[in-house]
Design an enzyme around this catalytic site. Structure first.
Site, short mmCIF file in Angstrom:
data_model
loop_
_atom_site.label_atom_id
_atom_site.label_comp_id
_atom_site.label_asym_id
_atom_site.label_seq_id
_atom_site.Cartn_x
_atom_site.Cartn_y
_atom_site.Cartn_z
N ARG A 20 9.52 0.11 -1.04
CA ARG A 20 9.72 -1.35 -1.08
C ARG A 20 8.85 -1.83 -2.03
O ARG A 20 8.98 -2.61 -2.89
CB ARG A 20 9.37 -2.14 0.16
N ASN B 293 13.01 -2.83 4.70
CA ASN B 293 13.28 -1.72 5.74
C ASN B 293 14.43 -2.21 6.43
O ASN B 293 14.30 -3.36 7.01
CB ASN B 293 12.20 -1.31 6.23
#
Length: 89
Positions: A18, A36
């Site tokens: 990320r 996520n």
């Protein structure tokens, strides 16, 4: 202007995917978000100039050094009303 919804499958959680995505997107002047999913995938929405979004999708197939990307699915998405890139849960 191109907006794509992206799902990334593989070992992409717990490896900095990320944060890497946010940094790589900002380098390409993209806006959007990344997060996520409970099933182990990473989900993102990317928006920017067509060639920059397509370049980002290519980069996401590799990801950061510790990631192991198995597959990427992407589809067109409605334009976002934002001017930043967010890392979400």
């Amino acid at each position: 202007m191109l907006t794509r919804h992206v799902l990334v499958t593989g070992m992409v959680q717990g490896v900095g995917y990320r944060a890497w995505t946010r940094q790589a997107a900002l380098q390409r002047n993209l806006v959007g978000w990344v997060r996520n999913l409970a099933d182990g995938r990473v989900e993102a929405v990317l928006q920017g100039e067509d060639e920059d979004v397509l370049d980002m999708l290519d980069a996401m197939r590799q990801g950061p050094a510790m990631a192991r990307v198995e597959a990427i699915q992407s589809r067109d998405e409605e334009a976002l009303a934002t001017n930043y890139f967010e890392v979400a849960g």
